[in-house]
Design a protein around this motif. Structure first.
Motif: not given
Length: 235
Positions: A187, A222, A224-226, A228-229
């Protein structure tokens, strides 16, 4: 700039495997083993049903002398209506790569595709580590820059600075370096690389290509979350 994620495709990939990628820009990454057993018609149905948006294709990493290379490019282009291919430089030397591409240049040019060759990890001073060596100069070649493939001593910005205009794809993930083994495709916030700073560099340079998170399958939850980051950092 297009932000998305890489999805590994095997011959037995099913609808459930795509659930984490629903609604996302996706690079279809074909695994070489079993590639000729992939049911592309069924795969396209899954892609449509799950609402995945393919934006590029990672060609399977066959050896350099790939006898079905042009036929496979044409088939994949037609099946998925995509013309951008990430390529591993599977050649023993720069001269071998140039000779092979020259021999196929007319056929590839007629396809109207772009082959974006990717820097690879390897022994110190190996030619495939150097992103400059991979810009072959053909009208159909460009670059894929994978930050996690860099040797520990290499600076992520310095290695690509001046080449972004020739770079169609950036593979983004992190890496931890060890004395005996490196752990890569982690990640973006879990490794030794300063990827926040690298994303800020991309924003400052107004990079216009694809930024693709290339994670190990176990980290797909993870994605989708990353994404967005990354979007918050580069857009």
């Amino acid at each position: 700039m297009i932000i998305g994620a890489a999805k590994l495709i095997r011959h037995d990939t099913c609808e459930k495997d795509f659930e984490a990628f629903s609604g996302l820009n996706t690079q279809l990454t074909f695994f070489p083993r079993g590639f000729y057993d992939v049911d592309h018609s069924n795969l396209n149905k899954i892609i449509d049903k799950v609402d995945v948006n393919p934006v590029s294709i990672h060609y399977p990493s066959f050896p350099g002398e790939d006898v079905k290379f042009v036929d496979n490019l044409k088939m994949l282009r037609d099946e998925y209506c995509l013309d951008l291919f990430v390529m591993h430089p599977k050649f023993d030397s720069f001269s071998d790569a140039m000779a092979y591409l020259r021999s196929k240049s007319e056929e590839i040019s007629k396809l109207g595709v772009k082959l974006a060759y990717e820097n690879m990890p390897g022994p110190k001073d190996s030619w495939v580590c150097d992103i400059f060596s991979l810009y072959f100069g053909f009208s159909f070649t460009s670059l894929t820059y994978d930050v996690t493939h860099l040797a520990e001593r290499m600076d992520a910005v310095a290695e690509i600075d001046g080449l972004l205009s020739r770079t169609d794809v950036i593979h983004l993930s992190n890496v931890n370096y060890g004395d005996n083994k490196r752990h890569d495709h982690l990640r973006i916030n879990e490794g030794a690389r300063d990827l926040v700073g690298f994303c800020e560099y991309l924003k400052g340079e107004e990079y216009g290509g694809q930024v693709i998170l290339e994670y190990l399958p176990r980290n797909s939850n993870f994605i989708r979350e990353d994404i967005k980051l990354v979007e918050d950092l580069v857009l």
